[in-house]
Scaffold this motif. Structure first.
Motif, mmCIF file in Angstrom:
data_model
loop_
_atom_site.group_PDB
_atom_site.id
_atom_site.type_symbol
_atom_site.label_atom_id
_atom_site.label_comp_id
_atom_site.label_asym_id
_atom_site.label_seq_id
_atom_site.Cartn_x
_atom_site.Cartn_y
_atom_site.Cartn_z
ATOM 1 N N GLU A 172 -3.563 -17.741 49.138
ATOM 2 C CA GLU A 172 -3.452 -17.331 47.730
ATOM 3 C C GLU A 172 -4.680 -17.741 46.936
ATOM 4 O O GLU A 172 -5.139 -17.013 46.048
ATOM 5 C CB GLU A 172 -2.209 -17.967 47.092
ATOM 6 N N ARG B 51 -6.618 -9.701 48.936
ATOM 7 C CA ARG B 51 -5.415 -9.040 49.459
ATOM 8 C C ARG B 51 -4.862 -9.850 50.620
ATOM 9 O O ARG B 51 -5.593 -10.573 51.285
ATOM 10 C CB ARG B 51 -5.720 -7.624 49.966
ATOM 11 N N ALA C 156 4.053 -6.613 55.479
ATOM 12 C CA ALA C 156 3.743 -6.490 54.049
ATOM 13 C C ALA C 156 2.245 -6.474 53.848
ATOM 14 O O ALA C 156 1.486 -7.062 54.631
ATOM 15 C CB ALA C 156 4.351 -7.649 53.258
ATOM 16 N N GLU D 185 -0.140 -6.817 50.310
ATOM 17 C CA GLU D 185 -0.108 -6.968 48.860
ATOM 18 C C GLU D 185 -1.429 -7.547 48.362
ATOM 19 O O GLU D 185 -2.107 -8.282 49.095
ATOM 20 C CB GLU D 185 1.010 -7.935 48.431
ATOM 21 N N ASP D 186 -1.782 -7.239 47.103
ATOM 22 C CA ASP D 186 -2.839 -8.040 46.495
ATOM 23 C C ASP D 186 -2.235 -9.365 46.055
ATOM 24 O O ASP D 186 -1.015 -9.494 45.895
ATOM 25 C CB ASP D 186 -3.513 -7.313 45.327
ATOM 26 N N THR E 36 0.118 -9.649 42.927
ATOM 27 C CA THR E 36 1.455 -9.082 43.145
ATOM 28 C C THR E 36 2.300 -10.014 43.994
ATOM 29 O O THR E 36 3.492 -10.207 43.749
ATOM 30 C CB THR E 36 1.350 -7.712 43.829
ATOM 31 N N LEU E 37 1.667 -10.626 44.994
ATOM 32 C CA LEU E 37 2.378 -11.555 45.872
ATOM 33 C C LEU E 37 2.900 -12.747 45.076
ATOM 34 O O LEU E 37 4.032 -13.199 45.270
ATOM 35 C CB LEU E 37 1.445 -12.024 46.985
ATOM 36 N N LYS F 61 6.011 -11.983 43.093
ATOM 37 C CA LYS F 61 7.214 -11.841 43.901
ATOM 38 C C LYS F 61 7.734 -13.168 44.433
ATOM 39 O O LYS F 61 8.808 -13.207 45.035
ATOM 40 C CB LYS F 61 6.954 -10.901 45.080
#
Length: 211
Positions: free
Chosen positions: A179, A184, A195, A197-198, A201-202, A205
């Motif tokens: 992170e 991405r 999955a 994700e960028d 967005t991760l 969530k």
């Protein structure tokens, strides 16, 4: 054999991005990296690295890529300086670049590699991966054994790589590490990509329990 390490993996990494490849141990991350270098070959499908076929153009691929294996193993009878000097000679890298990375990572280059702690051996691996400023860095669990200060310096090296427009493929099972660094994230589990994700967005969530 009977183990299916990867199944229908469809993966694309854009030029200039930091791509985090995340998953638990045994998910297929290292197998993916070995395929990229033609160290093993897929039963079906195709692989391209920097637009090249690693099987037919392996020498050129290796020239333009920096690689740190998850289990970095070298001849322990050499000193760190002897090993790095040899690799630098093969790659055409000057001694000033090695000296700079040795200083930044606080490595004693006079000790034989077999006498180094795991963290200091990992520093040798990081230096050899970064020393020739490759177009693409492929790093498998790169911060294993590094203390927090050295992890911070490693993050700075990644930031410098991003700023220069080069690409990083970063494999890890540690979500906070990915992170912090990646643009991405692809998540692989039980041999499949589950999955993509960028990072922002991760984070949105992420499950949180608040009291």
């Amino acid at each position: 054999g009977r183990v299916r390490a990867l199944d229908e993996l469809d993966l694309e990494v854009a030029s200039g991005e930091i791509y985090g490849f995340l998953g638990p141990n045994g998910a297929g991350k290292t197998t993916t990296i070995r395929l990229l270098f033609d160290l093993i070959r897929p039963d079906s499908g195709c692989v391209e690295v920097l637009g090249m076929d690693p099987r037919a153009q392996g020498v050129e691929v290796r020239r333009r890529v920096g690689y740190l294996a998850g289990d970095f193993v070298v001849d322990g009878r050499q000193t760190a300086r002897e090993l790095l000097t040899y690799i630098a000679y093969v790659r055409g890298v000057g001694p000033a670049r090695i000296a700079s990375l040795i200083e930044r990572l606080d490595l004693d280059p006079t000790r034989k590699i077999k006498t180094l702690s795991r963290g200091n051996r990992q520093k040798v691996g990081v230096i050899q991966a970064f020393m020739h400023d490759p177009e693409l860095l492929i790093l498998d669990e790169p911060t294993g054994g590094l203390d927090p200060l050295m992890q911070q310096e490693f993050n700075t090296l990644i930031d410098e790589t991003r700023a220069s427009g080069r690409t990083v493929f970063l494999s890890s099972h540690v979500l906070p590490e990915v992170e912090q660094l990646a643009d991405r994230v692809g998540i692989v589990r039980q041999s499949r990509l589950v999955a993509l994700e960028d990072v922002e967005t991760l984070k949105e969530k992420a499950l949180r329990h608040v009291e």
